[in-house]
Design an enzyme around this catalytic site. Structure first.
Site, PDB file in Angstrom:
ATOM      1  N   ARG A 247       0.850  -1.207   0.000  1.00  0.00           N
ATOM      2  CA  ARG A 247       0.000   0.000   0.000  1.00  0.00           C
ATOM      3  C   ARG A 247       0.881   1.251   0.000  1.00  0.00           C
ATOM      4  O   ARG A 247       0.629   2.204  -0.737  1.00  0.00           O
ATOM      5  CB  ARG A 247      -0.905  -0.039   1.229  1.00  0.00           C
ATOM      6  CG  ARG A 247      -1.848   1.137   1.397  1.00  0.00           C
ATOM      7  CD  ARG A 247      -2.818   0.800   2.533  1.00  0.00           C
ATOM      8  NE  ARG A 247      -3.508   1.951   3.090  1.00  0.00           N
ATOM      9  CZ  ARG A 247      -4.648   2.431   2.622  1.00  0.00           C
ATOM     10  NH1 ARG A 247      -5.215   1.896   1.557  1.00  0.00           N
ATOM     11  NH2 ARG A 247      -5.244   3.470   3.203  1.00  0.00           N
ATOM     12  N   HIS A 270      -8.222   7.721   2.743  1.00  0.00           N
ATOM     13  CA  HIS A 270      -7.842   8.515   3.910  1.00  0.00           C
ATOM     14  C   HIS A 270      -8.859   9.631   4.132  1.00  0.00           C
ATOM     15  O   HIS A 270      -9.210  10.343   3.191  1.00  0.00           O
ATOM     16  CB  HIS A 270      -6.469   9.159   3.702  1.00  0.00           C
ATOM     17  CG  HIS A 270      -5.337   8.186   3.779  1.00  0.00           C
ATOM     18  ND1 HIS A 270      -4.097   8.438   3.227  1.00  0.00           N
ATOM     19  CD2 HIS A 270      -5.243   6.958   4.347  1.00  0.00           C
ATOM     20  CE1 HIS A 270      -3.294   7.412   3.449  1.00  0.00           C
ATOM     21  NE2 HIS A 270      -3.971   6.502   4.124  1.00  0.00           N
ATOM     22  N   TYR A 279       3.417  10.419   2.378  1.00  0.00           N
ATOM     23  CA  TYR A 279       4.031   9.869   1.168  1.00  0.00           C
ATOM     24  C   TYR A 279       4.820  10.924   0.397  1.00  0.00           C
ATOM     25  O   TYR A 279       5.316  10.649  -0.690  1.00  0.00           O
ATOM     26  CB  TYR A 279       2.958   9.243   0.274  1.00  0.00           C
ATOM     27  CG  TYR A 279       2.297   8.076   0.948  1.00  0.00           C
ATOM     28  CD1 TYR A 279       2.964   6.871   1.101  1.00  0.00           C
ATOM     29  CD2 TYR A 279       1.015   8.185   1.475  1.00  0.00           C
ATOM     30  CE1 TYR A 279       2.377   5.802   1.758  1.00  0.00           C
ATOM     31  CE2 TYR A 279       0.420   7.123   2.123  1.00  0.00           C
ATOM     32  CZ  TYR A 279       1.110   5.939   2.259  1.00  0.00           C
ATOM     33  OH  TYR A 279       0.522   4.887   2.918  1.00  0.00           O
TER      34      TYR A 279
END
Length: 298
Positions: A247, A270, A279
């Protein structure tokens, strides 16, 4: 109000009104039970309406000896939520943890795999093994769609909308979302579904579940972890990886190739963009190439 009743009402509130996942609710509940066990062990007789900051500090001090900083922070956060709920229900006028600070946590960057490492890991799958084709479809789905392990094990045949290019995923708190699926990942799911799964005899309650074990039952989270760990060992990948690593890799590779952060947020499910922002830990060579490509002074 008695502690037992308050805990029961709080868990009901978290499930019905906040829509939290069962695992999260269970963690909240266990943290409050730790408090009641502490009060009992140290013979502290106090109601939830009258418990003070000093008594809670004593509990946190004793309990934290056995916890790392992240667990300490979760404990304090859970208790704060519980006492906020008591204020909301007019059982208390103040939150006794209001001035108690959680440990400062560094932001942990998720482990990721390179595309080469992912190919290396998938190549380690023994397709002559009865579960080989299934395991390949599992890894391709984790990486190709960025699913949580619970979303993968709960994926249903009726949620595969390949003609439209989407799968329906049930995420945290039973929230549903549509996730796009590419034709490459779709190919391996169909191969497993049409050539392997068709020969299984699913148990009645799992007839609609996509990924099954040899006995026709739904795969457990632990089984997915075992599959990933064994493949990493066979592929000689030294990183400490889990199903969640795929993921993280999914999101990181999308971002590195120019995908919009908001789009990635939607695909991952999210609630907050700040969760997705983790990220943004791209390597410096990629950041420099973005600067050179898009900045007018480059």
């Amino acid at each position: 109000m008695k502690w037992e009743q308050a805990i029961q009402d709080f868990t009901y509130y978290l499930k019905i009104e906040r829509g939290l996942a069962d695992n999260t609710i269970q963690n909240y509940r266990l943290d409050i039970l730790k408090l009641t066990n502490y009060l009992s062990e140290f013979d502290i007789s106090v109601s939830l309406e009258a418990i003070t900051e000093e008594e809670l500090q004593g509990f946190i001090y004793e309990t934290s000896k056995l916890l790392n900083e992240r667990s300490q922070a979760r404990l304090i956060s859970g208790l704060k939520s519980f006492f906020d709920y008591l204020i909301f229900e007019d059982y208390r006028k103040n939150n006794p943890l209001e001035l108690i600070e959680s440990p400062r946590l560094g932001r942990k960057l998720p482990d990721t795999l390179s595309t080469k490492e992912i190919d290396q890991l998938i190549s380690a799958i023994d397709l002559s093994h009865p579960q080989g084709q299934r395991n390949k479809a599992i890894i391709e789905t984790l990486y190709g769609c960025g699913l949580r392990v619970s979303e993968l094990t709960g994926l249903k045949l009726s949620h595969l909308h390949f003609d439209e290019g989407f799968i329906k995923v049930v995420g945290k708190g039973n929230k549903e979302r549509l996730v796009p699926i590419n034709s490459y990942t779709q190919k391996f799911i169909e191969l497993y579904k049409d050539e392997i799964r068709i020969h299984l005899d699913p148990k009645p309650e799992f007839k609609d579940i996509l990924f099954l074990n040899r006995r026709g039952a739904r795969l457990t989270r632990a089984m997915i972890f075992t599959i990933v760990k064994q493949l990493a060992k066979q592929a000689h990948i030294q990183k400490n990886i889990s199903p969640h690593t795929f993921r993280h890799s999914f999101a990181t590779h999308l971002l590195e190739n120019g995908a919009n952060l908001r789009v990635i947020q939607q695909m991952l499910g999210h609630e907050s963009i700040t969760t997705t922002e983790i990220y943004m830990h791209l390597d410096k060579t990629h950041l420099r190439s973005v600067l050179e490509q898009f900045h007018p002074r480059a």
